[in-house]
Design a protein around this motif. Sequence first.
Motif, mmCIF file in Angstrom:
data_model
loop_
_atom_site.group_PDB
_atom_site.id
_atom_site.type_symbol
_atom_site.label_atom_id
_atom_site.label_comp_id
_atom_site.label_asym_id
_atom_site.label_seq_id
_atom_site.Cartn_x
_atom_site.Cartn_y
_atom_site.Cartn_z
ATOM 1 N N ILE A 1 52.039 31.818 38.888
ATOM 2 C CA ILE A 1 51.511 33.023 38.262
ATOM 3 C C ILE A 1 50.396 32.621 37.327
ATOM 4 C CG2 ILE A 1 52.041 34.620 36.391
ATOM 5 C CD1 ILE A 1 54.419 35.428 37.705
ATOM 6 N N THR A 2 49.340 33.376 37.330
ATOM 7 C CA THR A 2 48.244 33.062 36.410
ATOM 8 C C THR A 2 47.405 34.316 36.182
ATOM 9 O OG1 THR A 2 46.388 31.571 36.022
ATOM 10 C CG2 THR A 2 46.736 32.300 38.294
ATOM 11 N N HIS A 3 46.596 34.284 35.114
ATOM 12 C CA HIS A 3 45.613 35.355 34.948
ATOM 13 C C HIS A 3 44.215 34.767 35.141
ATOM 14 C CE1 HIS A 3 46.079 33.584 30.912
ATOM 15 N NE2 HIS A 3 44.769 33.734 30.861
ATOM 16 N N ASP A 4 44.199 33.461 35.478
ATOM 17 C CA ASP A 4 42.943 32.727 35.588
ATOM 18 C C ASP A 4 42.557 32.605 37.065
ATOM 19 O OD1 ASP A 4 40.967 30.827 35.706
ATOM 20 O OD2 ASP A 4 41.871 29.535 34.162
ATOM 21 N N THR A 5 41.449 33.233 37.433
ATOM 22 C CA THR A 5 41.043 33.243 38.852
ATOM 23 C C THR A 5 40.711 31.839 39.350
ATOM 24 O OG1 THR A 5 38.872 33.908 38.036
ATOM 25 C CG2 THR A 5 40.215 35.615 39.057
ATOM 26 N N ASN A 6 40.214 30.968 38.483
ATOM 27 C CA ASN A 6 39.898 29.603 38.890
ATOM 28 C C ASN A 6 41.144 28.868 39.341
ATOM 29 O OD1 ASN A 6 37.147 29.788 38.343
ATOM 30 N ND2 ASN A 6 37.532 29.383 36.145
ATOM 31 N N ILE A 7 42.213 29.099 38.629
ATOM 32 C CA ILE A 7 43.467 28.445 38.999
ATOM 33 C C ILE A 7 44.016 29.048 40.276
ATOM 34 C CG2 ILE A 7 45.892 28.208 38.286
ATOM 35 C CD1 ILE A 7 44.849 27.456 35.544
ATOM 36 N N ALA A 8 43.933 30.376 40.353
ATOM 37 C CA ALA A 8 44.427 31.056 41.549
ATOM 38 C C ALA A 8 43.643 30.595 42.777
ATOM 39 C CB ALA A 8 44.305 32.571 41.382
#
Lengths: 389, 226
Positions: B197-204
Motif C-alpha cells: 500500500i502506498t500513496h506514492d506513485t513512484n513506489i507504486a
Amino acid sequence: MQSIQMAFKSIMGNKMRSFLTMLGIIIGVVAVVVLVSIGQGANQSVSESIQKMGTNLLSVNINMRRNNPINLDRVNEMRRLEGVAQASPVSNSSGTLKAGLNQYEDGSIIATTPGYDVIRNYSLKYGRFITEPDVNNRSFVAVLGQEAAEELFGSLNVVGESFTWKGYPFTVVGVLNEIGTSMIGSGDNLIIIPYTVGERLFQRKGISSVYVSAMSADNVSIAQESLTSYMDRLMVGAYSSTKYNIYNQTTALKTLNTATNTLTLMLGGIAAISLLVGGIGIMNIMLVSVSERTREIGIRKAIGATRRNILSQFLVEALVLSLIGGLIGLGISVLATRLLEPALEMTLNISPSIAALSVGFSLSIGVIFGLYPANKASKLLPVIALRHE
Amino acid sequence: MIKMEGINKCYRLGGENIHALSDVSFNVADGEYVAIIGPSGSGKSTLMNIIGCLDVQDSGSYKLAGTDTSKFSGRQLAKLRNTHIGFIFQGFNLLGRLNALENVELPLIYQGVRRKQRRQRAEEALSIVGLADRMKHRPSQLSGGQQQRVAIARALVANPQIILADEPTGNLDTSTGAEIMDIFEKLNAEGKTIVLITHDTNIAARAQRSLSIVDGRIGFEAQEVM
C-alpha cells in the motif's frame, strides 16, 4: 514454557512497573503478617503472665463489714473442702519502713498466714516463712521480698535484722527468692507479716479476702463449687450471694484473652486495610499500563498469537510477580518480627495460616488485575488493539 | 491467492458512519507484486487490514489461498496470520523490550518451533535483510530503515506465501525507502506474493500491477510496464 519465558522477559523488561506491583504486595503481606503476629504475641504474653501467677488460684472476697462470719477458724475449715489445697486470709497495707537510716516507702505490706507461700508459689532464699505460732502469738516478724531487703539493709541475707513500722519493731525471719515483675507489678517489694499482727496494726477487724489454691488446675471448678456451697451455708439470709464473690484465674484468663483477641482482631483489621490499599496499588499499576499493553497484544496477535497465548503469558507474568512479591513480603515479615521481638519484649510467631491468607489474597489481586486488561485486549480485533497509542 | 468479492466495511467514528470500503472486488494471483495506491482516508489501510486478517469485513467474501476466511474462528485466523501472512506496518510495530533477534523469533514462538531452530531461522531472516550484525540491538538502538528491516525479517521468518506491506516506506527517507523496495523486489523474484500500500506513485510504479482506491472503491486497474 514459551509463556513462562516471555513473562520473565516482560517482567525484566519493565523493572519499574514490576517493582511497583511487587511493592504493593510486599506492603500488604508485611502489614498483615507482622501486625497479626504482634496481636497474637500480646495475647500469649498475657496468658503466660497469668499462668505464672498460678492457674489454680482462687480468691474469695467478702463484702460484709458487720457480722462477718469469716475468721481464722473458718479459713482453716476451707482448707479441708473438696478440691482445695490451701487457704490463707490476706490483708494489705502500705507505709514507710525504717531500718537505721534507711527508709523504704514502696513496700506492699501483706498480712497473712502460713500456706500463703504455697498458694503464690513463693520460695525462700533465706530463713523461714510465717508460722502458726507467729500467728497465734502475734509475733512481730516479717518475711521480705528481695527489693525490700535490698532497700532496707543493702543486702539479701538479712535474717535476724530488724526494722520498724509505725514505731513497732519487726524481726526479719526470711527473705524470698526473686519473683520478678508480672503484669500486676513488682513481686519483690513484699513485706509479709502474721495475719493477727496485721489485723491490729491495720486497724481492720475481720477477714475480707481469702486466697485459695485448688489441688490442681483441673480442680479449680470443684474447689470453686465447694467454696460456694460453704459460703452459702455461712451467709444465710437475704442477698447472701451478693455478700461475697469467688474469683478464679481461669475466668481472669478468659476475660483477658477476650480483650487481647479484640486487640488481635483490631490489628488484623488495620492490616487488612493496608492489604487492600496494596491491592488497589497493584490494580492501579496494572490498569495504567493497559494502553501500552493493548498495543503489545495487538502486535502479538498480528503475528499470530492466539487469545490463549496472550492470556497464559499474562497469567504467568502476574503469578510470578505476585508470588515473588509475596515471598519477599514474608521474608521481610520474618526479619521485622525478629527485630521487634526484643523491642516489644514478647515472642512473635508468624502464623502459617495468616501468612498463607495474605499471600493468597495478594496473589489473587495480582492475578485478577493482571489478567483483566489482558483479557479485555485479547478479545479485540488486532487492528483495534494496534490503534491504541 | 487473494480473491475478494463485494467487500463492504463501515466504521463508526464520532457517532458518524464512515463507509470505508464499498463493494470492493479484486484478485491477486500467486507470485504477483501488486501495489494499492490511494490518498489518505481512501480506505486502503482498511482493505489491507482485511487482507491481513487483522480486521473482518461487514459483508462480501474473502478467500485466501482458496479458503473462505469469513467463517474462521479467532484461533484459526491467528493461525492463518501466523503461517500464511507476513505483515509489515508503516510504524514497524516492533516490541521495544525485545532485541531484533527476539522480535523476529516471535512468530516462530507462536508456531511452537524449538528454541535452537527458532534462533537459526531468525538469524537467517535477519541476514536476508542485511542486519546480521545488529541482532542484539533493541529497536530504539536502530535507525528507522533498520527497524523496518527487522519488521520485514519478522514477516519473512515463518516463510509465508504473502507479504503485506502497509506504507512500508512512509516513515523513511527516500534512499532508505528505496533500499526497502529493493528487498521487496528480491522477495518477489523468489516467488512471494506481495501486496503493498502506498500513496506514492513512484513506489507504486515499481510493482507489476497497481490498483487505485478512492473513497472506498477500486478505481482503475493498470497493468504496469516494466
